[in-house]
Design an enzyme around this catalytic site. Sequence first.
Site, mmCIF file in Angstrom:
data_model
loop_
_atom_site.group_PDB
_atom_site.id
_atom_site.type_symbol
_atom_site.label_atom_id
_atom_site.label_comp_id
_atom_site.label_asym_id
_atom_site.label_seq_id
_atom_site.Cartn_x
_atom_site.Cartn_y
_atom_site.Cartn_z
ATOM 1 N N CYS B 142 0.801 -1.224 0.000
ATOM 2 C CA CYS B 142 0.000 0.000 0.000
ATOM 3 C C CYS B 142 0.828 1.265 0.000
ATOM 4 C CB CYS B 142 -0.952 0.007 1.190
ATOM 5 S SG CYS B 142 -1.978 -1.458 1.200
ATOM 6 N N CYS B 462 0.452 2.479 6.466
ATOM 7 C CA CYS B 462 0.892 1.115 6.740
ATOM 8 C C CYS B 462 0.845 0.337 5.434
ATOM 9 C CB CYS B 462 -0.025 0.460 7.765
ATOM 10 S SG CYS B 462 -1.740 0.434 7.234
#
Lengths: 745, 478
Positions: B142, B462
């Site tokens: 991500c 994250c």
Amino acid sequence: SLTKIKMARYSFDLSFFLARTHVNYEVKEDVAVIRMNDPNSKVNTLSVRMQNEMIEVFNEVLANDAVHSAVLISSKPGCFIAGADINMIQACNTSEEVTKLSQEGQKMFERIEKSPKPIVAAINGSCLGGGLEFAIACQYRVATKSKKTVLGTPEVMLGLLPGAGGTQRLPKMVGIPGAFDMMLTGRNIKADKAKKMGLVHQLVDPLGPGLKSPEERTIEYLEEVAIQCARGIVHKKILLTKKKGMMQKVQDYVMGIAFVRQQIYKNVNGKVMKMSKGLYPAPLKIIESVKAGLEQGPDSGYLAEAQNFGKLAMTSESNALIGLYHGQVACKKNRFGVPERPVKNLAILGAGLMGAGIAQVTVDKGIHTVLKDTTVEGLSRGQQQVYKGLNDKIKKKAITSFERDSTLSSLTGQLDYSGFEKADMVIEAVFEDINIKHRVIKEVEAVIPPHCIFATNTSALPIKDIAAASMRPEKVIGMHYFSPVDKMQLLEIITTDKTSKDTTASAVAVGLKQGKVIIVVGDGPGFYTTRCLAPMLAEAVRVLQEGVNPKKLDALTTGFGFPVGAATLADEVGIDVAAHVAEDLGKAFGSRFGGGNVDVLKTMVERGFKGRKSGKGCYVYTPGLKSKDVNPDIDDLLEKFKLTPNPSVSSDSDVQYRLVSRFVNEAVMCLQEGILNGPVEGDIGAVFGLGFPPCLGGPFRFVDTFGADKLVEKMRRYEEVYGNHFTPCQLLLDHAKDSNKRFHK
Amino acid sequence: YRPHGLRQSFTYRPHGLRQSFTYRPHGLRQSFTYRPHGLRQIQTKSKKTLAKPGVKNIVLVEGVRTPFLLSGTTYADLMPHDLARAALQGLLHKTSLPKDAVDYIIYGTVIQEVKTSNVAREASLGAGFSDKIPSHTVTMACISSNVAMTTGVGLITAGQCDTIVAGGVEFMSDVPIRHSRKMRKTMLALNRAKTLGQRLSLIGSIRMAHLTPELPAVAEFSTAETMGHSADRLAAAFGVTRLEQDEFALRSHTLAKQAQDAGLLSDVISFKVPGRDTVAKDNGIRPSSMEQLAKLKPAFIKPHGTVTAANSSFLTDGASAVLIMSEEKALAMGYKPKAYLRDFVFVSQDPKDQLLLGPAYGTPKVLARAGLTMDDIDVFEFHEAFAGQIMANLKALDSDWFAQTYMGRKVKVGAPAMEKFNLWGGSLSLGHPFGATGCRLVTTVAHRLLKEGGQYGLVAACAAGGQGHAMVIEAYPQ
């Protein structure tokens, strides 16, 4: 004034709270959270104290109108309840007393089962024996998926049965076949499996770092979920009677047929008799108790369970198995203290079966492991063995493929001595030849740091002879592993007069990390285990020469309780190894170690019958085939060495006692000579390393139970025929003379 | 050119800018107690610039993105490079950048379309960039486009490039579904088979079971745990309740809706989808009610879990692009930069139990690098993978125990003030095309700094693999 009354009540409650040490509870709105925590132990056991406090708390919870349900949970991170208190059973002198204990347990759990307020058992860690029986008496069970969470009924392994309603509740909960499987094998069931079986209703994931330690928060989380469940049951959001699926209905129908049940009993009974040879009474009593409950109703069932429990507790088998349990616990401790520096880098020489096996049990314990061999082929084979060992664990879902990979990253395979300057311990597992061992020790000592320990994995060569080539004998120690290393629990550690205490402490620490049960013995030819085995194998060869075929020999030994027959054992150990050991020890101990002709073994080796590894030994081994036939080629060989049996000492029973008495006599002699530290280690070594019948508890327990006098009497009879092979040692004679003398209290 | 001098001129903040900050209906604000109006007033203070002697100033000139759409909607028939191309063209259009003025193009992506594994190259060629501009694709779950940007920063800092286009793309409407390994093996062997007999025997070896396809899962390879499951455990570990999560999710959607309605999401370009309509808006923003959210059942841990479909980010298609330059170059080309890209860190930790704690680890570290405290930051943009993950990170940042036990710090840095936090919505509401989110975060910080008149912004995210990223962004003096 109302507050005053409240205060008074509060302080009254508080005094109660303080008085209880094992069980406490807290009311969270409408749910009582009952917490167990034995302050004197790492685990909770259903001791008298625990039970009494539990009953007290239970009564209070029932009486408290504000409470509608309860959660039962342990405050210990790795343990719900590990079982009943064994000492409580062992303190009883008659079966009636034990039956009474059982009935008290049954009564307590009956009250739990019939509690008008639902009780949710919140399980994290071991939930075994009485702990499991407690949990299954509750209305609902929630368990964490932690690796430490295991459920099971291990009573059978102690020669007992689940005596607090387990034999009655389990069949109803997990079905008759499932219940038999649990109770007859005693195996541990992980949380996932328990959910599938219907043993627990809901699972909770273990948590990682948060605002508290993972262990603490996981228990808290479990409690939160259990409280939700308890409320859910009260508010009928969770139904306790689950709708039965089609399969379940069919199963119930089938199990409802008396004939089917009879077939199951018969079948299970047959299996048990085949596996236990009728030497273990507990499995049969378990079947009997289950049957009584299912066929004659709960009253008969519970009565049968309690009575059988009482009977089993008084059997020598149970006594033996409990003795082994205590012994095993004792042999999992390091009586030499904490070593000065922990072993972080371990080097293993020789990537053969043993070397690679040692690597396999070391590399996943956070120890960097170097596996060194002299050839690429040998090294590759060893590395593949380690890989396969880990890979098989993936298939059993014990680890993930990622864990395998990261574990293997701690293993270095190499052909040279690079990096040995960092080794804290070197274990050599090279060929059993004193000259090779001397060369290796010299090579290694040239490259290792001064603190590094040199351990030698040998099954018979005296350690002091190997240490003779060492510049620092205080760092030399024997570590005798058993093959296959990843399966055999025992590690025999051998110290010489010169081995330092710290070296021993370090070797034991490494062994314990590897998950081993450890005995530490003195140095001498064959140490303890090999020395006991040698005379028995010598006798086995004689028996073969006397015309008993290998199958019959195996049947006689397994019939006595050995898990592996003598002929099969010789094949497994390797006929060449057996010949080697027989010859070496024969030289060391003289004619006393005689019996069968060593040439039988030697000739077998010459003809390529080295046992399983060569495909032929006493038996012929076909890859992929489980059954094995007697090697037809050894008939003429045995014919050549044929001895005429003496009928007075050749009955089946005599053959068994000839084999066993030589083993036992040698074991007692090891204690007499100080090779052994005590009878406990002697029993553990014999059972876990050599397969001495567990139902007899080891050679020393056997002497106590059987009677030294009776054993000596038999040996004298054999001595008359065969001479000093059967001369009882002095310590055995002492015990025979004085029946008060016992190895175990 | 003296950056220090530039700073001086910034010490005075026109009060008017604050006043015009009226994008939010006051009524709604009331219902969210996290934003006392007064707090913003006390932040008018002068701070030093984060420029470092001997280090080039790197600026964000512009940032754009395609509308982020729920996968399987209007973009359904495209390919990933189509989306990336749209973002690149949007960037070209918005900046009027000459097509050969770029030194290098870097894209981030997670689930790769095997035909366009270097999606950066395929997209840039199609977007009309000169074929002389090299381009490569990076991946870091991500935070892939964060890596694309920081790779660009590195190239500029190293003096190798002056002008970089970085971006990210994710296309979840179509993912590579493979034949089973056994089937693949047979098919490959079939390629090599020489005789008819060999071919027939290979075809004959195919069994029904071989036809079962392999689906990609949003699961960690190392632990086989799905991300939602890990998020649920993380939320539980930090004692984040379902209510807190639903409230945060509702906040995200409400703020996103306000921002969309107020026209604040100016990074969104409109995109004429071939064969379909023109899309100009994100379509996943759905402000609901607490009652509605409470009705949902947990999606991963059943029945007692707290992570639901509504408090998780959804599968999204979308692409983003940013233009990054050295300050000198940007000024020389006549651009008015939006922000400085300052210190950044990448962090990583245990992928099992700390999978989504990247922001908690990254934030203190990047603040320390930049010599800032939590209070210095005016604008926070954290990637919202799950409401529970955000709440857990905030609690971790606000815990001395966590700071001491797991980060080796003496004290916590504290949690970001909610009145500065993800004010224009976040991944939960705007959507989260894995590879594209990083550029959205950075562009949003720049735009919010401009709009709100703040000086420093912080991006944190994250990523799968237990990794994380944080970056400090400094407003460009206007």
